[in-house]
Design a protein around this motif. Structure first.
Motif, PDB file in Angstrom:
ATOM      1  N   UNK A   2       0.853  -1.180   0.000  1.00  0.00           N
ATOM      2  CA  UNK A   2       0.144  -0.033  -0.127  1.00  0.00           C
ATOM      3  C   UNK A   2       0.934   1.261   0.089  1.00  0.00           C
ATOM      4  N   UNK A   3       2.115   1.205   0.620  1.00  0.00           N
ATOM      5  CA  UNK A   3       2.882   2.194   0.595  1.00  0.00           C
ATOM      6  C   UNK A   3       3.435   2.627  -0.884  1.00  0.00           C
ATOM      7  N   UNK A   4       3.950   1.593  -1.419  1.00  0.00           N
ATOM      8  CA  UNK A   4       4.392   1.880  -2.883  1.00  0.00           C
ATOM      9  C   UNK A   4       3.237   2.260  -3.693  1.00  0.00           C
ATOM     10  N   UNK A   5       2.101   1.457  -3.845  1.00  0.00           N
ATOM     11  CA  UNK A   5       1.020   2.278  -4.276  1.00  0.00           C
ATOM     12  C   UNK A   5       0.474   3.545  -4.380  1.00  0.00           C
ATOM     13  N   UNK A   6       0.526   4.001  -3.017  1.00  0.00           N
ATOM     14  CA  UNK A   6       0.154   5.159  -2.761  1.00  0.00           C
ATOM     15  C   UNK A   6       1.157   6.373  -2.704  1.00  0.00           C
ATOM     16  N   UNK A   7       2.353   6.012  -2.959  1.00  0.00           N
ATOM     17  CA  UNK A   7       3.458   6.868  -3.430  1.00  0.00           C
ATOM     18  C   UNK A   7       3.533   7.002  -4.985  1.00  0.00           C
ATOM     19  N   UNK A  41      14.780  11.721  -3.249  1.00  0.00           N
ATOM     20  CA  UNK A  41      13.635  11.162  -2.472  1.00  0.00           C
ATOM     21  C   UNK A  41      13.530  10.475  -1.170  1.00  0.00           C
ATOM     22  N   UNK A  42      14.630   9.509  -1.116  1.00  0.00           N
ATOM     23  CA  UNK A  42      15.013   8.647   0.048  1.00  0.00           C
ATOM     24  C   UNK A  42      15.426   9.620   1.232  1.00  0.00           C
ATOM     25  N   UNK A  43      16.289  10.622   0.706  1.00  0.00           N
ATOM     26  CA  UNK A  43      16.824  11.524   1.798  1.00  0.00           C
ATOM     27  C   UNK A  43      15.955  12.445   2.309  1.00  0.00           C
ATOM     28  N   UNK A  44      14.914  12.962   1.363  1.00  0.00           N
ATOM     29  CA  UNK A  44      14.039  13.807   1.787  1.00  0.00           C
ATOM     30  C   UNK A  44      12.921  12.932   2.667  1.00  0.00           C
ATOM     31  N   UNK A  45      12.713  11.948   2.388  1.00  0.00           N
ATOM     32  CA  UNK A  45      11.730  11.176   3.248  1.00  0.00           C
ATOM     33  C   UNK A  45      12.214  10.375   4.247  1.00  0.00           C
ATOM     34  N   UNK A  46      13.651  10.081   4.456  1.00  0.00           N
ATOM     35  CA  UNK A  46      14.173   9.703   5.741  1.00  0.00           C
ATOM     36  C   UNK A  46      14.000  10.777   6.635  1.00  0.00           C
ATOM     37  N   UNK A  47      14.404  12.041   6.127  1.00  0.00           N
ATOM     38  CA  UNK A  47      14.278  13.040   7.109  1.00  0.00           C
ATOM     39  C   UNK A  47      12.717  13.304   7.890  1.00  0.00           C
ATOM     40  N   UNK A  48      11.915  13.256   7.127  1.00  0.00           N
ATOM     41  CA  UNK A  48      10.524  13.336   7.529  1.00  0.00           C
ATOM     42  C   UNK A  48      10.035  12.040   8.162  1.00  0.00           C
ATOM     43  N   UNK A 108      10.198  18.251  -0.138  1.00  0.00           N
ATOM     44  CA  UNK A 108       9.978  18.686   1.291  1.00  0.00           C
ATOM     45  C   UNK A 108       8.378  19.343   1.158  1.00  0.00           C
ATOM     46  N   UNK A 109       7.650  18.712   1.953  1.00  0.00           N
ATOM     47  CA  UNK A 109       6.313  19.161   2.185  1.00  0.00           C
ATOM     48  C   UNK A 109       5.128  18.617   1.147  1.00  0.00           C
ATOM     49  N   UNK A 110       5.894  18.023   0.270  1.00  0.00           N
ATOM     50  CA  UNK A 110       5.160  17.769  -0.987  1.00  0.00           C
ATOM     51  C   UNK A 110       4.086  16.633  -0.678  1.00  0.00           C
ATOM     52  N   UNK A 111       3.121  16.534  -1.276  1.00  0.00           N
ATOM     53  CA  UNK A 111       1.945  15.297  -1.154  1.00  0.00           C
ATOM     54  C   UNK A 111       2.578  14.089  -0.956  1.00  0.00           C
ATOM     55  N   UNK A 112       3.745  13.787  -1.902  1.00  0.00           N
ATOM     56  CA  UNK A 112       4.297  12.267  -1.598  1.00  0.00           C
ATOM     57  C   UNK A 112       4.889  12.236  -0.085  1.00  0.00           C
ATOM     58  N   UNK A 113       5.321  13.254   0.103  1.00  0.00           N
ATOM     59  CA  UNK A 113       6.136  13.316   1.404  1.00  0.00           C
ATOM     60  C   UNK A 113       5.080  13.181   2.696  1.00  0.00           C
ATOM     61  N   UNK A 114       4.094  13.739   2.487  1.00  0.00           N
ATOM     62  CA  UNK A 114       3.035  14.047   3.423  1.00  0.00           C
ATOM     63  C   UNK A 114       2.196  12.474   3.790  1.00  0.00           C
ATOM     64  N   UNK A 115       2.399  11.781   2.253  1.00  0.00           N
ATOM     65  CA  UNK A 115       1.719  10.278   2.167  1.00  0.00           C
ATOM     66  C   UNK A 115       2.688   9.428   2.748  1.00  0.00           C
ATOM     67  N   UNK A 116       4.127   9.557   2.928  1.00  0.00           N
ATOM     68  CA  UNK A 116       5.043   9.032   3.524  1.00  0.00           C
ATOM     69  C   UNK A 116       5.027   8.935   5.021  1.00  0.00           C
ATOM     70  N   UNK A 117       4.615  10.298   5.459  1.00  0.00           N
ATOM     71  CA  UNK A 117       4.674  10.660   6.850  1.00  0.00           C
ATOM     72  C   UNK A 117       3.306   9.808   7.426  1.00  0.00           C
TER      73      UNK A 117
END
Length: 182
Positions: A2-7, A41-48, A108-117
């Protein structure tokens, strides 16, 4: 899954996907651009995932979006104005670095990052969410880059580069405008 599909769904048509495709067109280093984009992407989302909600409180996301937009405008204009020039190693390296920086800042703050969060909070499995999210991100961008590669193999390179530069500058202008109005 579901994470892969959502992103993947969040990324299709997103500004980071369009940026990755445009950088891939410019450099013709499709695999390298995909790798660099995925790393950003991985760096930005690791941070979040690590910082979570506090990052949203501490960082003015409109400033990051403004900087990313300016980078896109500058890179797009450079490409568009030099559309007849031969591609050099220095240009390719600069575009790959610009791709990394742009994707990192735009994420940063993108909808994809918010989905990961959100998925991290929902599943309480940050490693799985990050890895599967990266797979979804990569899948969306591979599709975009394959389409771009097909187009560039059938159309004169100089014209593709001109259009890519103009589109990149336009995407940057839209990003800057959005950042200034938010």
């Amino acid at each position: 899954a579901s994470s892969a599909l959502a992103v993947l769904l969040a990324e299709v048509g997103d500004k980071t996907m369009l940026s990755t495709v445009l950088f891939a067109i410019n450099t013709r280093r499709y695999a390298l651009v995909l790798l660099v984009s995925a790393l950003a992407f991985i760096l930005a989302n690791t941070l979040v995932v690590l910082i979570g909600y506090f990052a949203l409180l501490l960082v003015d996301l409109s400033v990051l979006e403004l900087v990313a937009g300016v980078i896109l405008v500058a890179t797009g204009l450079w490409i568009a104005l030099s559309w007849r020039a031969e591609r050099s190693e220095a240009t390719a390296r600069c575009s790959v670095l610009s791709c990394f920086t742009t994707v990192l800042l735009m994420e940063m703050g993108d909808k994809t990052q918010l989905a990961v969060f959100s998925l991290t909070v929902l599943y309480a499995a940050p490693v799985y969410v990050l890895l599967c999210g990266a797979l979804g991100y990569l899948a969306a961008n591979v599709i975009g880059v394959l389409v771009a590669k097909t187009i560039t193999s059938r159309v004169e390179w100089g014209r593709v580069r001109l259009v890519a530069g103009v589109l990149m500058a336009l995407l940057g202008a839209i990003t800057v405008t959005r950042a200034l109005t938010s």
